[in-house]
Design a protein around this motif. Sequence first.
Motif, mmCIF file in Angstrom:
data_model
loop_
_atom_site.group_PDB
_atom_site.id
_atom_site.type_symbol
_atom_site.label_atom_id
_atom_site.label_comp_id
_atom_site.label_asym_id
_atom_site.label_seq_id
_atom_site.Cartn_x
_atom_site.Cartn_y
_atom_site.Cartn_z
ATOM 1 N N LYS A 97 0.837 -1.202 0.000
ATOM 2 C CA LYS A 97 0.000 0.000 0.000
ATOM 3 C C LYS A 97 0.873 1.253 0.000
ATOM 4 O O LYS A 97 0.589 2.221 -0.705
ATOM 5 C CB LYS A 97 -0.919 -0.005 1.225
ATOM 6 N N SER A 100 2.241 1.680 -3.500
ATOM 7 C CA SER A 100 1.192 2.148 -4.393
ATOM 8 C C SER A 100 0.917 3.637 -4.190
ATOM 9 O O SER A 100 0.821 4.402 -5.158
ATOM 10 C CB SER A 100 -0.082 1.339 -4.154
ATOM 11 N N LYS A 104 1.495 6.730 -6.897
ATOM 12 C CA LYS A 104 0.357 7.565 -7.278
ATOM 13 C C LYS A 104 0.687 9.037 -7.069
ATOM 14 O O LYS A 104 0.322 9.885 -7.870
ATOM 15 C CB LYS A 104 -0.879 7.195 -6.461
#
Length: 117
Positions: A97, A100, A104
Amino acid sequence: MNGQTIAMLQSVYPLSEADFVRLKGGTPITAAAAVMIFSGVVGYAIGLGPKLESLITGDQPLMSNGEIKTIAGWSAISLVIYAIGFCLPNERTSVMKKLSNHFKAAKSSTHIIGGGN
């Protein structure tokens, strides 16, 4: 022609060796408990070995329904516990996470570098 090139740049993710190890071997939290329970089931089934032979050969079954239910039930329980581990957060999912979110937020951009004599 002038020695300049275009580069795609993106900020580096600070992945430590410990994070990499967690990513590589991320087993569910409940895996150890499920393996212990299933090991007990296997041990119980081994103890019933002579009775299991009658099931394989097709002779009159010597195992009681309770013994069969015990093996099947505890096998199912260990499988459910192992599967629940995939739904619970663990170190691997938290690091994934973070990765990610980093990619982003850190969008790549183009820059002209070099050259200019």
